[in-house]
Scaffold this active site. Structure first.
Site, short mmCIF file in Angstrom:
data_model
loop_
_atom_site.label_atom_id
_atom_site.label_comp_id
_atom_site.label_asym_id
_atom_site.label_seq_id
_atom_site.Cartn_x
_atom_site.Cartn_y
_atom_site.Cartn_z
NE ARG A 4 -4.24 -1.77 1.67
CZ ARG A 4 -5.12 -2.30 2.51
NH1 ARG A 4 -4.93 -2.20 3.80
NH2 ARG A 4 -6.19 -2.90 2.06
N GLY A 10 -9.03 -9.12 -0.59
CA GLY A 10 -7.85 -9.25 0.26
C GLY A 10 -7.23 -10.63 0.23
CE LYS A 35 -20.10 -16.93 6.64
NZ LYS A 35 -20.28 -16.02 7.78
N GLY A 72 -12.96 -4.20 0.09
CA GLY A 72 -14.36 -3.78 0.13
C GLY A 72 -14.70 -2.79 -0.97
P1 ADP Z 1 -11.49 -12.28 -0.65
O1 ADP Z 1 -10.85 -11.67 0.56
O2 ADP Z 1 -10.49 -12.59 -1.73
O3 ADP Z 1 -12.66 -11.49 -1.15
P2 ADP Z 1 -13.14 -14.02 0.94
O4 ADP Z 1 -12.83 -13.18 2.13
O5 ADP Z 1 -14.49 -14.00 0.40
O6 ADP Z 1 -12.07 -13.72 -0.23
O7 ADP Z 1 -12.84 -15.55 1.28
C1 ADP Z 1 -11.60 -16.01 1.69
C2 ADP Z 1 -11.72 -17.16 2.62
O8 ADP Z 1 -12.53 -18.18 2.09
C3 ADP Z 1 -10.39 -17.79 2.91
O9 ADP Z 1 -10.04 -17.55 4.25
C4 ADP Z 1 -10.59 -19.27 2.64
O10 ADP Z 1 -10.02 -20.12 3.62
C5 ADP Z 1 -12.10 -19.39 2.67
N1 ADP Z 1 -12.55 -20.57 1.92
C6 ADP Z 1 -12.29 -20.89 0.64
N2 ADP Z 1 -12.81 -22.09 0.33
C7 ADP Z 1 -13.41 -22.54 1.43
C8 ADP Z 1 -14.11 -23.76 1.74
N3 ADP Z 1 -14.29 -24.71 0.84
N4 ADP Z 1 -14.59 -23.89 3.00
C9 ADP Z 1 -14.41 -22.92 3.92
N5 ADP Z 1 -13.76 -21.77 3.68
C10 ADP Z 1 -13.25 -21.58 2.45
MG MG Z 2 -11.45 -11.69 2.62
#
Ligand code: ADP
Ligand code: MG
Length: 395
Positions: free
Chosen positions: A37, A352, A199, A375
């Protein structure tokens, strides 16, 4: 297209410029452990410096209580990092809203760089209190917003000064907004979007928007299991959101109507418990045992997804394909990351954890653009306006 004025559209020579940057960096024992950053803010600072502006930088760091200084959340390490990376003389004042800060700002001459203390040591900043905004605006002639990572928050240091002094975008903010909007308004097709992470509920707006604009939407990660339920599969002990099954089914239907191809995992790496010591086995998506949870996409799915990426001209990726934090469940995320890296498509990465995964695999320099905002990038992709950007002067 970016529709706001930027630092290039305004005369900054001899002026004092107050710039909100995103120096919300991870620290360990008072040292910056990831300087992404800080690096990202350098082009705008350099531009302002070359133009002969005096530069005052401010940022938040972490989540202070807002009741005064907290030594472990000082911005001093970020200021030091900026000096180290550039060789510039970077001054720091351990104050943000008091007389000491005001005096330090008043002493800023053309070419100087001063970093103020963490803006969130005062609670009122978060609420965009007009006194905070007025105080900050009094330090400078021009306000620049370059903190893309907080541009979706209507907070005092993000939107406040724009009410009192001319406010324009920095080069990072411009590039982020431009990149993340043009990829959907006028992409080179096929546009393949990949969404994973934990999710469905946290990405519903993103998924919805992607179905409107992408040719193919690849789904992985924990959210895939809610889609499995929508298709009538059982998912064992996998992460699932029962309340979102209906919404997931609606999205599958919408995609069909719109001609957006949706790819879901055909096989999965499953295990019996969530943990670093868990071992994986591969099962097809319609055969997940009751006592198993899906942790990653399986080998057939990796191949399917990598093929889809190969055919893409543009790729947007948000959210890992599995629990990549555990080595044995990182293969799916790594395979997809490598397929993107090996392709000559335009690749844009947001989120992230996705960015952390790409850094972990050492593939960051193979991507066209890695967003510095989690976000904020998601809100842009959802088609929302960012309050920080809205407050700037129109071009
Ligand atoms: P980003 O930060 O890239 O937007 P998210 O915060 O939505 O991504 O999701 C990241 C998290 O999702 C990671 O910590 C990862 O461990 C979790 N994750 C990925 N696949 C699974 C799974 N099959 N079951 C549970 N958690 C998962
Ligand atoms: Mg995340």
């Amino acid at each position: 297209m970016f529709t706001k004025k930027t630092v290039r559209d305004i005369d900054v020579a001899g002026k004092r410029v107050l710039m909100r940057v995103d120096f919300n960096v991870p620290l360990k024992d008072g040292v910056v452990t990831d300087d992404t950053r800080v690096r990202a803010a350098i082009p705008t600072i350099q531009y302002l410096k070359e133009q002969g502006a005096g530069i005052i930088l401010m940022s938040h760091l972490g989540r202070p209580k807002g009741e005064g200084p907290e030594p472990e959340l000082t911005l001093k390490p970020a200021a030091d990092k900026l000096a180290e990376l550039t060789g510039w003389d970077v001054k720091f004042v351990a104050d943000t809203y008091g007389d000491e800060a005001a005096e330090a700002c008043a002493a800023v001459k053309p070419g100087d760089i001063l970093v103020l203390e963490n803006v969130r040591f005062l609670k009122a900043e978060k609420k965009n209190d007009p006194e905070v905004a007025k105080r900050l605006a009094s330090y400078a002639d021009i306000f620049v917003l370059d903190a893309f990572g907080t541009a979706h928050r209507a907070q005092g240091s993000v939107v406040g000064p724009a009410a009192y002094i001319p406010a324009v975008a920095g080069l990072l903010l411009e590039k982020e907004v431009d990149t993340l909007t043009s990829i959907f308004s006028d992409p080179e097709r096929p546009l393949v979007a990949i969404v994973g992470g934990s999710k469905v509920s946290s990405k519903i707006g993103v998924l919805d928007h992607l179905i409107d604009s992408a040719d193919t939407l690849i789904i992985g990660g924990g959210m895939a299991y809610t889609f499995f339920l929508a298709k009538g599969y059982t998912v064992g002990t996998s992460l699932k959101e029962e309340d979102w099954v209906e919404r997931a089914a609606e999205m599958l239907k919408k995609a069909e109507d719109k001609g957006c191809q949706i790819l879901l995992p055909v096989d999965n790496v499953v295990t019996d418990h969530y943990g670093e010591d868990a071992t994986g086995e591969v099962v097809d998506s319609d055969k997940i045992p009751d006592d198993r949870m899906g942790m990653d996409i399986g080998p057939k799915t990796r191949e399917l997804y990598c093929e889809a990426v190969k055919g893409a001209k543009t790729v947007f990726w948000n959210g890992p394909m599995g629990v990549f934090e555990f080595e044995q469940f990182a293969d799916g995320t790594e395979a997809v990351a490598r397929a993107i890296a090996d392709s000559d498509c335009t690749s844009i990465i947001g989120g992230g954890d996705s960015v952390a995964a790409i850094n972990k695999f050492g593939l960051a320099d193979k991507m066209s653009w890695i967003s510095t905002g989690g976000g904020a990038s998601m809100e842009l992709v959802e088609g929302k306006a960012l309050p920080g950007v809205e407050a700037l002067l129109d071009a």
